[in-house]
Design an enzyme around this catalytic site. Structure first.
Site, PDB file in Angstrom:
ATOM      1  CG  ASP A  16      -1.629  -1.300   1.454  1.00 28.01           C
ATOM      2  OD1 ASP A  16      -1.999  -1.956   0.465  1.00 28.01           O
ATOM      3  OD2 ASP A  16      -1.796  -1.683   2.628  1.00 28.01           O
ATOM      4  CD  GLU A 195      -8.668  -3.193  -1.242  1.00 26.12           C
ATOM      5  OE1 GLU A 195      -9.401  -3.386  -0.259  1.00 26.12           O
ATOM      6  OE2 GLU A 195      -7.630  -3.862  -1.464  1.00 26.12           O
TER       7      GLU A 195
END
Length: 319
Positions: A16, A195
């Site tokens: 991420d 997401e």
């Protein structure tokens, strides 16, 4: 075969990835495999982030709403305040097939986020009290915006993308609008997921990339866009690609590329920062496999003004 200007993996065991360039300095923050802390590294050059020493600015408490599974942090400068958005859970318990994450913020008003004092600003509350994560911030049309992923109990799937204006760096204003939900086959492999949104402006359009499907080799990136002058809170103004734009490369052994952020080189070239694995043989839940490494590549824009992310390049260094 697509190549990269950088060694890849760029930073190992950091999922991420988020890179901020502020006043000529690069800052990097990402999920760590232990999911227990927030750390920042900085460098004068983009390449310098790879060898920069991380500084831990916050550790999770032993109990409470932020005591488990610290995921997907992002570092932003909003006004004169440094802000870290992140998701955390109260326990590792799973309800209705989902962890119980909510979104939180830290703030620092010192000039140097690496050495300054960070304070907890609490949960960022949304109208639905449900699984929520992957918040990002951007400035558009002179306003501060908050974009995130969240589960709506009335919509099938794990998470959709929502947008709201910010009243303050840790409070939304008005009613959020849903920009996208999992609907195509490539968004629903393993899990139905939208997401990890990231925002970039190019020409007369504002773009939102996002990640879809389970966090194994099915993970991939989709794209939304809107005319720059259009109202972003009217979801009819948004368009969505029916096809993913960045996917697994079996030839280059890059599996599940996604959860990206955007930055630029010192020369102004657009850069995609993302994570991917170089194998598919995962034991147990992919979320607990630590080898989603941060990778970088430049990307271009076609004659129609749309991004062309290309193919994730093969590793240049071995694990």
């Amino acid at each position: 075969m697509t190549t990269s200007l950088w060694q890849n993996p760029f930073i190992e065991q950091r999922a991420d990835p988020f890179i901020l360039r502020e006043n000529g300095q690069y800052y990097f923050i990402a999920s760590v495999p232990e999911y227990d802390r927030l750390e920042i590294r900085s460098a004068d050059t983009l390449n310098g982030l790879a060898s920069a020493q991380p500084v831990v600015v916050w550790r999770k408490p032993e109990q409470g709403p932020m005591s488990e599974l610290i995921w997907a942090p992002e570092l932003h400068k909003i006004g004169g305040t440094w802000v870290i958005y992140f998701a955390a859970a109260p326990t590792r318990a799973i309800k209705d097939g989902l962890f119980q994450h909510r979104m939180f913020a830290l703030a620092c008003t010192d000039s140097d986020p690496m050495r300054g004092e960070w304070r907890e600003c609490g949960q960022i509350v949304t109208p639905i009290d449900s699984f929520a994560l992957d918040a990002t911030h951007f400035v558009h049309q002179g306003k501060n915006w908050y974009l995130w992923a969240q589960k709506d109990p009335h919509i099938a799937g794990n998470s959709n993308l929502y947008l709201a204006e910010l009243a303050s760096p840790w409070a939304i204003k008005g009613q959020p609008v849903m920009l996208s939900k999992p609907e195509y086959e490539w968004e629903c492999r393993g899990f139905s997921v939208n997401e990890g949104p990231a925002v970039i402006r190019h020409g007369e359009r504002l773009f939102v990339s996002y990640s879809a499907s389970a966090t194994d080799e099915n993970y991939c990136m989709g794209l939304l866009w809107i005319a720059a002058e259009a109202d972003p809170l009217n979801n009819a103004n948004w368009q969505k690609s029916p096809h993913p734009l960045f996917t697994t490369s079996y030839e280059n052994r890059q599996f599940g590329p996604g959860h990206n952020s955007f930055t630029v080189t010192e020369q102004g070239e657009d850069v995609l920062a993302y994570h991917a694995r170089n194998y598919t043989e995962i034991e147990g839940d992919p979320l607990y496999d630590p080898n989603r490494h941060t990778r970088l590549k430049t990307f271009s824009w076609n004659a129609e003004g749309m991004p062309e992310f290309g193919t994730p390049p093969a590793d240049t260094v071995s694990d």
